[in-house]
Design an enzyme around this catalytic site. Structure first.
Site, PDB file in Angstrom:
ATOM      1  CB  ALA A   1      24.310  13.134  28.799  1.00  0.00           C
TER       2      ALA A   1
ATOM      3  CB  THR B   1      27.525   9.860  21.114  1.00  0.00           C
ATOM      4  OG1 THR B   1      28.022  10.051  22.706  1.00  0.00           O
ATOM      5  CG2 THR B   1      28.493  10.800  20.300  1.00  0.00           C
ATOM      6  CG  ASN B   2      25.170  13.108  24.829  1.00  0.00           C
ATOM      7  OD1 ASN B   2      26.098  13.258  25.511  1.00  0.00           O
ATOM      8  ND2 ASN B   2      24.612  11.858  25.218  1.00  0.00           N
ATOM      9  NE  ARG B   3      28.269  20.572  22.867  1.00  0.00           N
ATOM     10  CZ  ARG B   3      27.919  21.606  23.596  1.00  0.00           C
ATOM     11  NH1 ARG B   3      26.667  21.917  23.501  1.00  0.00           N
ATOM     12  NH2 ARG B   3      28.489  22.373  24.170  1.00  0.00           N
ATOM     13  CB  SER B   4      27.835  14.156  28.303  1.00  0.00           C
ATOM     14  OG  SER B   4      28.443  13.886  29.355  1.00  0.00           O
TER      15      SER B   4
END
Ligand code: PMT
Length: 216
Positions: free
Chosen positions: A88, A21-24
């Site tokens: 994102a 996943t990512n930091r959004s």
């Protein structure tokens, strides 16, 4: 107006307990959804997993993966006047999802990743969307140049570019600073709360939609 907004991160599963996943945080997309509602528009928010409360009166479809977001957007975008892609979305996903939790073996592990569908890129090319198309660009260098490239490659009317290398704005922050990149000009919205930025974005996007409608 009927507005579609994508928000949040996607989660690409590796096995039953792990994902990429990512930091959004979803804050930018959710605040924007609330701001459109505040101005009397109707909003469908398609969001990856976040900890946020869905703003009142927003229609909401939760998704996990890029593939699910692509599927939901493909079903709904046709009846929208405006689509804004703040999510994102993962650009790559594991080629295979293990059925059982993967066991440790050896000193290193190589994961094979494959490209996900480009949802924003599909809006014009695959979904034949004719409304006002607004993308975001999350960049760590060459902000305007990269955003302008996305604007033309994805046939957008506007790209909202943010520099995500700055910790005080962009991902997971309560503030943002954005560069609005139009085909013929750019305009900076200086650092402000995501709420304040969203109110300005709603004005800009509605004005853009009106101009576009008059000239078509
Ligand atoms: O959620 P927050 O914590 O509030 O943070 C806000 C934000 C930084 C996530 C937001 O402001 C932002 O920049 N969103 C876009 C993030 C992104 O993935 O940008 P990108 O430059 O990689 O992608 C360009 C555009 O294509 C984006 O509109 C994205 O939604 C879209 N995209 C990307 C890949 C893909 N497979 N499908 C897409 O639709």
């Amino acid at each position: 107006m009927k507005i579609l907004i994508t928000a949040g991160p996607t989660r690409e599963p590796i096995d039953p307990v792990r994902f990429l996943t990512n930091r959004s945080s979803g804050k930018m997309g959710y605040t924007l959804a609330g701001a459109f509602i505040h101005e009397g528009h109707s909003v469908l928010l398609v969001s990856g997993p976040t900890h946020l409360a869905v703003p009142e009166n927003v229609d909401f479809i939760p998704v996990e993966t890029a593939a699910e977001m692509h599927e939901v957007v493909s079903h709904h975008i046709g009846r929208m006047d405006i689509a804004v892609f703040a999510a994102a979305v993962a650009d790559y996903t594991p080629a295979k999802v293990a059925n059982q939790k993967m066991k440790k073996s050896g000193d290193s592990l190589t994961l094979e990743l494959v490209r996900t569908a480009d949802i924003l890129g599909a809006a014009r090319q695959k979904f034949d969307f004719l409304g006002t198309l607004v993308g975001f660009a999350a960049e760590t260098e060459n902000l305007e140049e990269n955003a302008r490239d996305k604007l033309s490659r994805k046939a957008c009317d506007l790209i909202i570019a943010n520099d995500v290398s700055k910790p005080e704005i962009g991902f997971d922050s309560d503030s943002n600073e954005v560069l609005l990149v139009y085909p013929d000009r750019s305009e900076l919205l200086p650092t402000a709360s995501k709420h304040e930025i969203s109110l300005q974005l709603v004005d800009e996007i509605i004005r853009l939609h009106a101009t576009r409608s008059r000239s078509s």
